[in-house]
Design a protein around this motif. Structure first.
Motif, PDB file in Angstrom:
ATOM      1  N   LEU A   1       0.761  -1.158  -0.016  1.00  0.00           N
ATOM      2  CA  LEU A   1      -0.126  -0.056   0.025  1.00  0.00           C
ATOM      3  C   LEU A   1       1.085   1.422  -0.004  1.00  0.00           C
ATOM      4  CD1 LEU A   1      -2.958   0.707   0.127  1.00  0.00           C
ATOM      5  CD2 LEU A   1      -2.687   1.040   2.443  1.00  0.00           C
ATOM      6  N   LEU A   2       0.552   2.122  -0.946  1.00  0.00           N
ATOM      7  CA  LEU A   2       1.522   3.234  -1.053  1.00  0.00           C
ATOM      8  C   LEU A   2       0.910   4.750  -1.202  1.00  0.00           C
ATOM      9  CD1 LEU A   2       3.125   2.217  -4.386  1.00  0.00           C
ATOM     10  CD2 LEU A   2       3.787   1.583  -2.089  1.00  0.00           C
ATOM     11  N   ASP A   3       1.344   5.630  -0.448  1.00  0.00           N
ATOM     12  CA  ASP A   3       0.727   7.022  -0.578  1.00  0.00           C
ATOM     13  C   ASP A   3       0.930   7.495  -1.978  1.00  0.00           C
ATOM     14  OD1 ASP A   3       0.675   9.713  -0.448  1.00  0.00           O
ATOM     15  OD2 ASP A   3       0.721   9.592   1.719  1.00  0.00           O
TER      16      ASP A   3
ATOM     17  N   ARG B   1       5.232   6.737  -0.595  1.00  0.00           N
ATOM     18  CA  ARG B   1       5.726   6.021   0.708  1.00  0.00           C
ATOM     19  C   ARG B   1       4.955   4.775   0.738  1.00  0.00           C
ATOM     20  NH1 ARG B   1       4.258   8.324   5.070  1.00  0.00           N
ATOM     21  NH2 ARG B   1       2.753   9.644   4.116  1.00  0.00           N
ATOM     22  N   VAL B   2       5.837   3.622   1.349  1.00  0.00           N
ATOM     23  CA  VAL B   2       5.300   2.438   1.747  1.00  0.00           C
ATOM     24  C   VAL B   2       4.577   2.509   2.786  1.00  0.00           C
ATOM     25  CG1 VAL B   2       5.601   0.318   1.766  1.00  0.00           C
ATOM     26  CG2 VAL B   2       7.092   1.186   0.289  1.00  0.00           C
ATOM     27  N   LEU B   3       3.074   2.282   2.975  1.00  0.00           N
ATOM     28  CA  LEU B   3       2.278   2.348   4.351  1.00  0.00           C
ATOM     29  C   LEU B   3       2.192   1.242   4.892  1.00  0.00           C
ATOM     30  CD1 LEU B   3      -0.344   4.950   3.006  1.00  0.00           C
ATOM     31  CD2 LEU B   3       1.834   5.627   4.200  1.00  0.00           C
ATOM     32  N   GLY B   4       1.879  -0.010   4.006  1.00  0.00           N
ATOM     33  CA  GLY B   4       1.805  -1.137   4.604  1.00  0.00           C
ATOM     34  C   GLY B   4       2.412  -2.283   3.436  1.00  0.00           C
ATOM     35  N   ARG B   5       2.477  -3.424   4.044  1.00  0.00           N
ATOM     36  CA  ARG B   5       2.745  -4.609   2.964  1.00  0.00           C
ATOM     37  C   ARG B   5       2.252  -5.905   3.550  1.00  0.00           C
ATOM     38  NH1 ARG B   5       9.018  -5.227   2.328  1.00  0.00           N
ATOM     39  NH2 ARG B   5       9.320  -2.678   2.417  1.00  0.00           N
ATOM     40  N   VAL B   6       2.294  -6.946   2.464  1.00  0.00           N
ATOM     41  CA  VAL B   6       1.820  -8.389   3.069  1.00  0.00           C
ATOM     42  C   VAL B   6       2.362  -9.210   1.977  1.00  0.00           C
ATOM     43  CG1 VAL B   6      -0.563  -8.172   1.998  1.00  0.00           C
ATOM     44  CG2 VAL B   6      -0.141  -9.727   4.098  1.00  0.00           C
TER      45      VAL B   6
ATOM     46  N   HIS C   1     -12.989  -1.207  -4.494  1.00  0.00           N
ATOM     47  CA  HIS C   1     -13.967  -1.185  -3.635  1.00  0.00           C
ATOM     48  C   HIS C   1     -14.169   0.127  -3.322  1.00  0.00           C
ATOM     49  CE1 HIS C   1     -16.401  -1.283  -0.106  1.00  0.00           C
ATOM     50  NE2 HIS C   1     -16.839  -2.592  -0.238  1.00  0.00           N
ATOM     51  N   LEU C   2     -15.635   0.793  -3.013  1.00  0.00           N
ATOM     52  CA  LEU C   2     -15.631   2.165  -3.128  1.00  0.00           C
ATOM     53  C   LEU C   2     -15.232   2.690  -1.711  1.00  0.00           C
ATOM     54  CD1 LEU C   2     -18.290   2.223  -0.905  1.00  0.00           C
ATOM     55  CD2 LEU C   2     -19.525   1.359  -2.805  1.00  0.00           C
ATOM     56  N   ASP C   3     -14.966   1.817  -0.864  1.00  0.00           N
ATOM     57  CA  ASP C   3     -14.186   2.107   0.346  1.00  0.00           C
ATOM     58  C   ASP C   3     -12.655   2.106   0.142  1.00  0.00           C
ATOM     59  OD1 ASP C   3     -12.941   2.194   2.903  1.00  0.00           O
ATOM     60  OD2 ASP C   3     -13.967   0.617   3.644  1.00  0.00           O
ATOM     61  N   PRO C   4     -11.925   3.271   0.401  1.00  0.00           N
ATOM     62  CA  PRO C   4     -10.578   3.316  -0.242  1.00  0.00           C
ATOM     63  C   PRO C   4      -9.672   2.395   0.636  1.00  0.00           C
ATOM     64  CG  PRO C   4     -11.333   5.260   0.872  1.00  0.00           C
ATOM     65  CD  PRO C   4     -12.407   4.596   0.691  1.00  0.00           C
ATOM     66  N   THR C   5     -10.032   1.889   1.744  1.00  0.00           N
ATOM     67  CA  THR C   5      -9.099   0.972   2.811  1.00  0.00           C
ATOM     68  C   THR C   5      -9.502  -0.280   2.572  1.00  0.00           C
ATOM     69  OG1 THR C   5     -10.904   0.782   4.451  1.00  0.00           O
ATOM     70  CG2 THR C   5      -9.447   2.749   4.417  1.00  0.00           C
TER      71      THR C   5
ATOM     72  N   GLY D   1      -5.285   1.676   8.837  1.00  0.00           N
ATOM     73  CA  GLY D   1      -4.496   2.897   8.937  1.00  0.00           C
ATOM     74  C   GLY D   1      -3.229   2.583   9.627  1.00  0.00           C
ATOM     75  N   GLN D   2      -2.787   1.224  10.065  1.00  0.00           N
ATOM     76  CA  GLN D   2      -1.734   0.928  10.695  1.00  0.00           C
ATOM     77  C   GLN D   2      -1.262  -0.240   9.986  1.00  0.00           C
ATOM     78  OE1 GLN D   2       0.069   2.653  12.897  1.00  0.00           O
ATOM     79  NE2 GLN D   2      -1.737   4.240  12.955  1.00  0.00           N
ATOM     80  N   GLN D   3      -1.867  -1.311   9.702  1.00  0.00           N
ATOM     81  CA  GLN D   3      -1.649  -2.713   9.243  1.00  0.00           C
ATOM     82  C   GLN D   3      -2.432  -2.903   7.846  1.00  0.00           C
ATOM     83  OE1 GLN D   3      -1.977  -5.828  12.033  1.00  0.00           O
ATOM     84  NE2 GLN D   3      -0.590  -6.969  10.822  1.00  0.00           N
ATOM     85  N   LEU D   4      -1.604  -3.580   6.866  1.00  0.00           N
ATOM     86  CA  LEU D   4      -2.540  -4.268   5.782  1.00  0.00           C
ATOM     87  C   LEU D   4      -2.422  -5.559   6.054  1.00  0.00           C
ATOM     88  CD1 LEU D   4      -3.465  -3.781   2.903  1.00  0.00           C
ATOM     89  CD2 LEU D   4      -1.008  -4.230   2.107  1.00  0.00           C
ATOM     90  N   THR D   5      -3.809  -6.036   5.658  1.00  0.00           N
ATOM     91  CA  THR D   5      -4.036  -7.543   5.920  1.00  0.00           C
ATOM     92  C   THR D   5      -4.730  -7.912   4.804  1.00  0.00           C
ATOM     93  OG1 THR D   5      -6.155  -6.953   6.974  1.00  0.00           O
ATOM     94  CG2 THR D   5      -4.298  -7.715   8.498  1.00  0.00           C
ATOM     95  N   ALA D   6      -4.521  -9.446   4.355  1.00  0.00           N
ATOM     96  CA  ALA D   6      -5.124 -10.011   3.017  1.00  0.00           C
ATOM     97  C   ALA D   6      -5.944 -11.151   3.406  1.00  0.00           C
ATOM     98  CB  ALA D   6      -4.028 -10.203   2.263  1.00  0.00           C
ATOM     99  N   ALA D   7      -6.978 -11.444   3.367  1.00  0.00           N
ATOM    100  CA  ALA D   7      -7.775 -12.647   3.609  1.00  0.00           C
ATOM    101  C   ALA D   7      -7.953 -13.315   2.122  1.00  0.00           C
ATOM    102  CB  ALA D   7      -8.901 -12.485   4.300  1.00  0.00           C
TER     103      ALA D   7
END
Length: 324
Positions: free
Chosen positions: A125-127, A132-137, A151-155, A177-183
């Motif tokens: 996830l980049l700004d 800037r790298v904000l999160g990764r998985v 998705h219409l929700d940017p998160t 906002g702190q962590q990127l997760t993937a299911a």
């Protein structure tokens, strides 16, 4: 690369924004920000944000998508004339609905990483402003290619990863906002679309047998619609050919999907598209066009879908009769 504002085009106003491409089109994919102020190119060695002037806004370099290459390339020029890199695997990128985030599927390592295995694949996830790298998985995938489903929700974001004969994992990502997760939604699925409310996902299995409706919240399967036995054979068919869904479809609204069988219809010349009732996943009937169309139906948002002409020189935008 050209981005068109369809509302401006319909009103007779200037609608076109052109972005110079940093490398030829077959070296990756591209997506555009909602405001059309930037195009994000997902290439073999980097994800690059480009302004309409051609200025590079930022670049995030990553591991090379060509499997036989362990280099972190400083530029496209380094492999521009190498035939092996011409057939490299690929990731993808998408800009969030609010234009503030870029989701990118890349190969590790990122520039500056230490101790990262170079055969890992990352969802980062980049700004969107500065890269800037904000999160990764770690996606735990071995991709030939991938595609994002916004998705219409940017998160939130979907990712379909094609692994050739190995499988096709469908992932759903969330950013708190702190962590990127993937299911993982499934191992043999391709994400096609998100409903206008964001509550439902549409997928097709890799065999293209069934359209499936899922709940976004947890990926749970709600309903399915098999092509075989539901969609009539093409009028020119002998009846012996299998009918199957395309790898593209679109929500027209919360209650209606347009899905095609253009791939299996191709041998007969005329593509067919179908309206599907979301409630119960039942077939409503065939879409009647004013002239023959080719290829699948792809989402254009706001109750519309688009098709591309057979000669690939025209894009046609469609809505149901009576819709504004």
């Amino acid at each position: 690369m050209v981005a068109l504002d369809m509302d401006a085009l319909a009103a007779g106003r200037a609608s076109e924004v052109r972005f110079p491409t940093p490398w030829p089109r077959h070296f990756g994919s591209v997506t555009v920000s909602p405001e059309r102020d930037a195009a994000v190119f997902a290439g073999v060695h980097a994800v690059r944000s480009v302004a309409a002037t051609g200025t590079t806004r930022w670049e995030v370099r990553h591991g090379c998508w060509y499997g036989g290459c362990a280099l972190l390339h400083p530029s496209f020029d380094e492999y521009a004339h190498d035939k092996d890199h011409l057939y490299a695997d690929s990731g993808s990128a998408a800009v969030s609905a609010d234009g503030r985030l870029v989701w990118a599927h890349v190969r590790a390592p990122l520039d500056g990483d230490e101790g990262t295995e170079d055969d890992q694949e990352l969802w980062v996830l980049l700004d969107a402003m500065d890269g800037r790298v904000l999160g990764r998985v770690n996606t735990m995938t071995v991709a030939s290619n991938s595609e994002h489903t916004p998705h219409l929700d940017p998160t939130q974001m979907g990712l379909s990863v094609g692994e050739g004969e190995e499988g096709s994992p469908a992932l759903w990502g969330r950013w708190d906002g702190q962590q990127l997760t993937a299911a993982q939604i499934g191992t043999e699925l391709v994400l096609l679309a998100v409903s206008p409310s964001g509550r439902h996902l549409l997928t097709v299995d890799v065999g293209q047998w069934s359209l499936s409706l899922h709940r976004t919240e947890d990926g749970a399967l709600l309903q399915e619609l098999d092509a075989q036995g539901t969609v009539p054979s093409h009028p020119r068919s002998t009846g012996e050919d299998r009918v199957y869904w395309d790898y593209d479809a679109a929500f027209i609204d919360e209650d209606t999907i347009v899905a095609g069988t253009s791939e299996c219809d191709a041998r007969y010349g005329t593509a067919r598209h179908w309206l599907v009732n979301v409630h119960g996943m039942t077939l409503r009937g065939e879409v009647s066009y004013p002239f023959p169309v080719s290829g699948p139906a792809r989402s254009a948002g706001d109750g519309a879908w688009y098709t591309v002409s057979k000669d690939r020189i025209a894009v046609h935008l469609w809505k149901l009769a009576g819709e504004k």
